[in-house]
Write a protein that holds these residues in place. Structure first.
Motif, PDB file in Angstrom:
ATOM      1  N   ASP A  87       0.847  -1.186   0.000  1.00  0.00           N
ATOM      2  CA  ASP A  87       0.000   0.000   0.000  1.00  0.00           C
ATOM      3  C   ASP A  87       0.882   1.236   0.000  1.00  0.00           C
ATOM      4  O   ASP A  87       2.072   1.174   0.343  1.00  0.00           O
ATOM      5  CB  ASP A  87      -0.921   0.006   1.222  1.00  0.00           C
ATOM      6  N   ARG A  88       0.294   2.372  -0.350  1.00  0.00           N
ATOM      7  CA  ARG A  88       1.074   3.606  -0.369  1.00  0.00           C
ATOM      8  C   ARG A  88       1.465   4.035   1.045  1.00  0.00           C
ATOM      9  O   ARG A  88       2.637   4.283   1.326  1.00  0.00           O
ATOM     10  CB  ARG A  88       0.278   4.711  -1.063  1.00  0.00           C
ATOM     11  N   THR A  89       0.474   4.168   1.918  1.00  0.00           N
ATOM     12  CA  THR A  89       0.701   4.594   3.298  1.00  0.00           C
ATOM     13  C   THR A  89      -0.224   3.794   4.206  1.00  0.00           C
ATOM     14  O   THR A  89      -1.168   3.143   3.746  1.00  0.00           O
ATOM     15  CB  THR A  89       0.389   6.091   3.479  1.00  0.00           C
ATOM     16  N   ALA A  90       0.021   3.875   5.507  1.00  0.00           N
ATOM     17  CA  ALA A  90      -0.845   3.179   6.457  1.00  0.00           C
ATOM     18  C   ALA A  90      -2.266   3.741   6.403  1.00  0.00           C
ATOM     19  O   ALA A  90      -3.252   3.004   6.515  1.00  0.00           O
ATOM     20  CB  ALA A  90      -0.277   3.304   7.863  1.00  0.00           C
ATOM     21  N   ALA A  91      -2.385   5.058   6.209  1.00  0.00           N
ATOM     22  CA  ALA A  91      -3.699   5.687   6.181  1.00  0.00           C
ATOM     23  C   ALA A  91      -4.511   5.291   4.961  1.00  0.00           C
ATOM     24  O   ALA A  91      -5.741   5.384   4.965  1.00  0.00           O
ATOM     25  CB  ALA A  91      -3.545   7.206   6.230  1.00  0.00           C
ATOM     26  N   SER A  92      -3.846   4.867   3.883  1.00  0.00           N
ATOM     27  CA  SER A  92      -4.549   4.488   2.660  1.00  0.00           C
ATOM     28  C   SER A  92      -4.847   2.997   2.585  1.00  0.00           C
ATOM     29  O   SER A  92      -5.382   2.510   1.589  1.00  0.00           O
ATOM     30  CB  SER A  92      -3.719   4.888   1.430  1.00  0.00           C
TER      31      SER A  92
END
Length: 352
Positions: free
Chosen positions: A149-154
């Protein structure tokens, strides 16, 4: 066939994704009983009355026989995407959406063995259904999930994946890679390309003992993962893949052959056959749709496989194919949305 289903829940997963749950009435329970990995085609009509169809994978576990199916799909916002924009900004509990029965051949029916998945972004959606169903029903099964994934939030379905790790600590292995954000622990950030996977996979699990590999996500990730696995000696028959979207410029379409003069298409759909002239430049799906609006399709991009048909006679050329396995094309199946007539007469069977 599409069925109107009421939305029973809309859950925000990330800033750009939601999980939508549909209520399945008792009379449609068997119609919507799914196999882990299948998807749904959803349909709505836009402001101008134009029909909008999109496919989304089912993320919920498959219901055991005798229990009511839970129909939940994951939807991520796509730039310019009419349906995904509607789902994230307007769709609400109580609304009705037209839903086609579950389809697809990216499947993992529960059985003993060791299985692994490499997913990117929203590619987690069908694999979540696979892993949760497999681990709950088959005590002799193990599952390794490698997700990018791109970031944890995404990251979609964080809680659901964490729950699998808690419930099956000895049989569920989770490896997370973030491409645009450093993690406090775990693997360094960066993309999961072919070279990185070729070095990473043997360190994570016995590659040769995995009974089935499931690759899902953007085209670049899936192609790189397949090449890495083939380079590690994995038989093609153990690799299953589903493309969620095709990166711009990553795979140019094949130039279709010119339609022969006076080409005709005969197609069988739901037990009824018809014959129609093929107009210049149109796909065979478009030929059928001019007379049969019930012809199955969703993405029209060669990705979902909803328009799969058996080529009975004649020859066609497909522009793109990201949905059919080589075994299917060898057996004579084509994607009608990507197929163009090469011979003066072509016959397709959508019922096989």
């Amino acid at each position: 066939m599409f069925h109107p289903l009421r939305v029973s829940d809309v859950e925000r997963l990330t800033d750009d994704s939601v999980a939508v749950t549909f209520a399945v009435p008792p009379e449609l329970r068997e119609t919507f009983r799914h196999v882990p990995g299948q998807h749904l085609a959803l349909r709505r009509h836009g402001v101008g009355g134009e029909e909008i169809r999109r496919t989304y994978s089912i993320c919920s576990p498959a219901a055991p026989e005798g229990e009511a199916p839970v129909l939940r799909v994951g939807i991520r916002l796509v730039d310019g995407g009419e349906f995904s924009t509607y789902a994230l900004k307007e769709l609400a509990v109580g609304d009705t959406v037209e839903v086609m029965e579950p389809m697809g051949r990216f499947l993992l029916a529960p059985r003993p063995g060791r299985f692994a998945a490499i997913v990117g972004g929203s590619g987690i959606t069908p694999v979540l259904s696979m892993a949760s169903t497999l681990l709950a029903r088959e005590p002799q099964a193990r599952f390794c999930l490698i997700r990018s994934d791109r970031t944890a939030a995404s990251t979609m379905f964080l809680d659901e994946v964490a729950d699998l790790k808690d419930r099956f600590p000895d049989r569920f292995q989770l490896v997370t890679v973030l491409s645009r954000e450093e993690q406090q622990s775990g693997l360094p950030s960066g993309r999961l390309d072919q070279e990185r996977l070729a070095g990473l996979l043997p360190a994570l699990l016995p590659v040769g003992e995995v009974d089935g590999w499931f690759l899902c996500g953007p085209l670049g990730l899936v192609v790189g993962a397949e090449r890495a696995l083939r380079g590690l000696g994995v038989d093609r028959g153990r690799i299953h893949q589903e493309i969620f979207h095709v990166d711009d410029g990553s795979a140019p379409a094949v130039r279709a052959a010119a339609v022969p003069a006076h080409a005709t298409l005969t197609a069988t759909l739901d037990g009824r056959s018809g014959t129609w002239p093929v107009q210049e430049g149109e796909s065979l799906l478009e030929t059928v749709l001019r007379s049969r609006s019930d012809a199955p399709y969703a993405c029209k991009g060669g990705v979902c496989g909803t328009c799969r048909a058996f080529l009975v006679t004649g020859e066609v050329r497909m522009d793109r194919n990201y949905a059919l396995e080589s075994e299917e094309t060898d057996a004579g199946y084509v994607l009608a949305c990507q197929s163009h007539a090469v011979t003066p007469e072509v016959e397709l069977d959508f019922d096989r």
